[in-house]
Write an enzyme that holds these catalytic residues in place. Structure first.
Site, PDB file in Angstrom:
ATOM      1  N   LYS A 111       0.843  -1.210   0.000  1.00 31.28           N
ATOM      2  CA  LYS A 111       0.000   0.000   0.000  1.00 31.28           C
ATOM      3  C   LYS A 111       0.871   1.250   0.000  1.00 31.28           C
ATOM      4  O   LYS A 111       0.585   2.213  -0.702  1.00 31.28           O
ATOM      5  CB  LYS A 111      -0.911   0.012   1.236  1.00 31.28           C
ATOM      6  CG  LYS A 111      -2.027  -1.011   1.138  1.00 31.28           C
ATOM      7  CD  LYS A 111      -3.343  -0.429   1.646  1.00 31.28           C
ATOM      8  CE  LYS A 111      -4.548  -1.198   1.161  1.00 31.28           C
ATOM      9  NZ  LYS A 111      -4.861  -2.400   1.864  1.00 31.28           N
ATOM     10  N   LYS A 193      -3.553 -11.366  -6.670  1.00 32.02           N
ATOM     11  CA  LYS A 193      -4.566 -12.191  -6.000  1.00 32.02           C
ATOM     12  C   LYS A 193      -5.963 -11.612  -6.238  1.00 32.02           C
ATOM     13  O   LYS A 193      -6.104 -10.401  -6.470  1.00 32.02           O
ATOM     14  CB  LYS A 193      -4.257 -12.323  -4.501  1.00 32.02           C
ATOM     15  CG  LYS A 193      -4.487 -11.089  -3.733  1.00 32.02           C
ATOM     16  CD  LYS A 193      -4.461 -11.325  -2.224  1.00 32.02           C
ATOM     17  CE  LYS A 193      -4.792  -9.979  -1.590  1.00 32.02           C
ATOM     18  NZ  LYS A 193      -4.883  -9.904  -0.198  1.00 32.02           N
ATOM     19  N   LYS A 196     -10.897  -7.665  -3.158  1.00 32.18           N
ATOM     20  CA  LYS A 196     -12.068  -6.771  -3.156  1.00 32.18           C
ATOM     21  C   LYS A 196     -11.738  -5.452  -3.844  1.00 32.18           C
ATOM     22  O   LYS A 196     -12.605  -4.757  -4.325  1.00 32.18           O
ATOM     23  CB  LYS A 196     -12.485  -6.457  -1.717  1.00 32.18           C
ATOM     24  CG  LYS A 196     -13.072  -7.633  -0.981  1.00 32.18           C
ATOM     25  CD  LYS A 196     -13.085  -7.381   0.538  1.00 32.18           C
ATOM     26  CE  LYS A 196     -13.123  -8.669   1.303  1.00 32.18           C
ATOM     27  NZ  LYS A 196     -12.455  -8.627   2.588  1.00 32.18           N
TER      28      LYS A 196
HETATM   29  P1  TYM Z   1      -9.451 -10.430   4.477  1.00 33.09           P
HETATM   30  O1  TYM Z   1     -10.791  -9.888   4.799  1.00 33.09           O
HETATM   31  O2  TYM Z   1      -8.615  -9.695   3.500  1.00 33.09           O
HETATM   32  O3  TYM Z   1      -9.625 -11.918   3.951  1.00 33.09           O
HETATM   33  C1  TYM Z   1     -10.386 -12.862   4.694  1.00 33.09           C
HETATM   34  C2  TYM Z   1      -9.797 -14.237   4.486  1.00 33.09           C
HETATM   35  O4  TYM Z   1      -9.830 -14.587   3.089  1.00 33.09           O
HETATM   36  C3  TYM Z   1      -8.513 -14.951   2.663  1.00 33.09           C
HETATM   37  N1  TYM Z   1      -8.329 -14.485   1.284  1.00 33.09           N
HETATM   38  C4  TYM Z   1      -8.004 -15.278   0.276  1.00 33.09           C
HETATM   39  N2  TYM Z   1      -7.765 -16.600   0.218  1.00 33.09           N
HETATM   40  C5  TYM Z   1      -7.468 -17.124  -1.000  1.00 33.09           C
HETATM   41  N3  TYM Z   1      -7.381 -16.381  -2.130  1.00 33.09           N
HETATM   42  C6  TYM Z   1      -7.605 -15.044  -2.112  1.00 33.09           C
HETATM   43  N4  TYM Z   1      -7.531 -14.322  -3.215  1.00 33.09           N
HETATM   44  C7  TYM Z   1      -7.942 -14.434  -0.865  1.00 33.09           C
HETATM   45  N5  TYM Z   1      -8.216 -13.168  -0.488  1.00 33.09           N
HETATM   46  C8  TYM Z   1      -8.454 -13.210   0.839  1.00 33.09           C
HETATM   47  C9  TYM Z   1      -7.581 -14.222   3.629  1.00 33.09           C
HETATM   48  O5  TYM Z   1      -6.304 -14.817   3.673  1.00 33.09           O
HETATM   49  C10 TYM Z   1      -8.333 -14.324   4.932  1.00 33.09           C
HETATM   50  O6  TYM Z   1      -8.083 -15.562   5.559  1.00 33.09           O
HETATM   51  N6  TYM Z   1      -6.808  -9.071   8.456  1.00 33.09           N
HETATM   52  C11 TYM Z   1      -7.693 -10.088   7.930  1.00 33.09           C
HETATM   53  C12 TYM Z   1      -8.947 -10.290   8.782  1.00 33.09           C
HETATM   54  C13 TYM Z   1      -8.634 -10.572  10.211  1.00 33.09           C
HETATM   55  C14 TYM Z   1      -8.244 -11.817  10.764  1.00 33.09           C
HETATM   56  C15 TYM Z   1      -8.053 -11.568  12.154  1.00 33.09           C
HETATM   57  C16 TYM Z   1      -8.062 -13.098  10.234  1.00 33.09           C
HETATM   58  C17 TYM Z   1      -8.660  -9.645  11.210  1.00 33.09           C
HETATM   59  N7  TYM Z   1      -8.305 -10.244  12.402  1.00 33.09           N
HETATM   60  C18 TYM Z   1      -7.676 -12.585  13.030  1.00 33.09           C
HETATM   61  C19 TYM Z   1      -7.676 -14.113  11.120  1.00 33.09           C
HETATM   62  C20 TYM Z   1      -7.490 -13.871  12.493  1.00 33.09           C
HETATM   63  C21 TYM Z   1      -8.111  -9.678   6.537  1.00 33.09           C
HETATM   64  O7  TYM Z   1      -8.012  -8.534   6.171  1.00 33.09           O
HETATM   65  O8  TYM Z   1      -8.623 -10.710   5.808  1.00 33.09           O
END
Ligand code: TYM
Length: 328
Positions: A111, A193, A196
């Site tokens: 970022k 990847k 969103k």
């Molecule tokens: P976030 O919201 O970006 O993504 C949520 C989950 O989806 C997985 N993910 C993917 N897996 C495979 N291919 C993709 N293209 C892809 N994009 C996203 C992410 O790896 C994630 O598991 N910071 C985290 C949310 C969070 C969290 C936590 C997770 C906050 N606190 C504590 C685990 C434990 C996040 O932004 O995920």
């Protein structure tokens, strides 16, 4: 029973990467683990969110959790901001973290390298909040996609650092990712990847996409000039991504799919992937529509907040006592 915890950030609509890399696995684990799943709404305000849209996204996210098969009688589902201890422990862990290690976080680096205006301090410190999310609940295991593993590593380091400094307090968590589908790539640019923040909107399949739109995105997916279906992430990243999606959704091994495609072309593969994706979305969307305007969402969050608050408050008090913050 071991504890497992994970969350998804409702920055926009949930997509197929979130489903295959994370959400689907939470559902599979809910019988074997004491599972906590939350909506990371404090994380998503690291960038500006239009309030009415955010409110809708939060509701949709819970409805999708339930539509994808999470069962509030088997696991604890809650909204992060309903449990104040997350922000409080997040701050205490920010004070245990070093600028250097936070600067090395890939998401922050990406970022900041884009030199966008208005990169908030929250984007820099958010891995500390994520560590708090995990450590508050003594989670043994954290199921995430590949992109979040580095943040779970930080949570491990912070747990160990705190335990060494103040005596045993936190469980050191393990990240787990699915063997197939831990990094689903963009359909329009398979070097990135699926995300969103897809600007063109062509590379990302949202769980609530109209089925015809989803099919079109798959049939227009970027492939290559090789003309033969191989699983080769370096030379054929687009085809390899389609193979991963199909394998993850059908549980057929990638080798077996590749064998079936010895004499078939990309068009047929895209058709089969589109059928599998549309079948998956149709089932989820059907349940989503039954849930989204019912009172299950409110009752699920109320129950989840009660359970989560009890556990988190106890852990926070223990931490504060060890640090000398509390007097009594
Ligand atoms: P976030 O919201 O970006 O993504 C949520 C989950 O989806 C997985 N993910 C993917 N897996 C495979 N291919 C993709 N293209 C892809 N994009 C996203 C992410 O790896 C994630 O598991 N910071 C985290 C949310 C969070 C969290 C936590 C997770 C906050 N606190 C504590 C685990 C434990 C996040 O932004 O995920």
């Amino acid at each position: 029973m071991k504890r497992m915890l994970s969350g998804i950030k409702p920055t926009g609509q949930m997509h197929l990467g979130n489903y295959i890399g994370a959400l689907r696995n939470f559902v599979n684990y809910q019988d074997d683990y004491q599972l906590f799943v939350f909506i990371a709404n404090l994380h998503c305000v690291t960038v500006y969110q239009q309030p009415a849209q955010l409110r809708k996204n939060l509701k949709d996210a819970i409805a999708l959790y339930l539509a994808c098969g999470l069962d509030p009688d088997k696991c604890t589902i809650f909204l992060q901001s309903d449990v104040f201890a997350h922000a409080q422990l997040g701050w205490l862990l920010t004070c245990q973290s070093y600028m250097g290690e936070l600067s090395r976080m890939t998401q922050f680096k990406e970022k900041s390298q884009k030199k966008e205006d208005g990169i908030t301090a929250g984007i820099f410190t958010y891995p500390c909040l994520m560590a708090a999310d995990i450590l508050l609940y003594d989670a043994d295991i954290v199921p995430v996609g590949q992109d979040q593993k580095q943040h779970v590593e930080l949570a491990r380091n912070l747990a160990e650092r705190f335990n060494n400094r103040y005596s045993d307090t936190f469980i050191v968590p393990e990240p787990v990712s699915p063997k197939v589908g831990s990094r689903i790539m963009s359909l329009s640019d398979p070097s990135k990847k699926m995300s969103k923040s897809d600007e063109t909107n062509k590379g990302c399949i949202y769980l609530l996409d109209d089925l015809n739109v989803a099919r079109k995105k798959i049939t227009s997916a970027v492939t290559d000039m090789v003309g033969k279906v191989n699983y080769d992430k370096i030379n054929q990243p687009g085809i390899s991504n389609l193979l991963e999606i199909l394998s993850a959704l059908t549980n057929e091994s990638i080798d077996s799919i590749v064998n079936r495609y010895q004499d078939k072309g990309y068009g047929q593969l895209k058709g089969e992937v589109a059928d599998a994706v549309c079948q998956c979305l149709a089932t989820i969307q059907d349940k989503y529509h039954q849930i989204v305007d019912s009172d299950i969402i409110e009752s699920t969050l109320k129950k989840g907040a009660e359970v989560a608050n009890k556990i988190a408050y106890k852990k926070l008090k223990k931490v504060q006592k060890k640090m000398g913050i509390d007097i009594f």
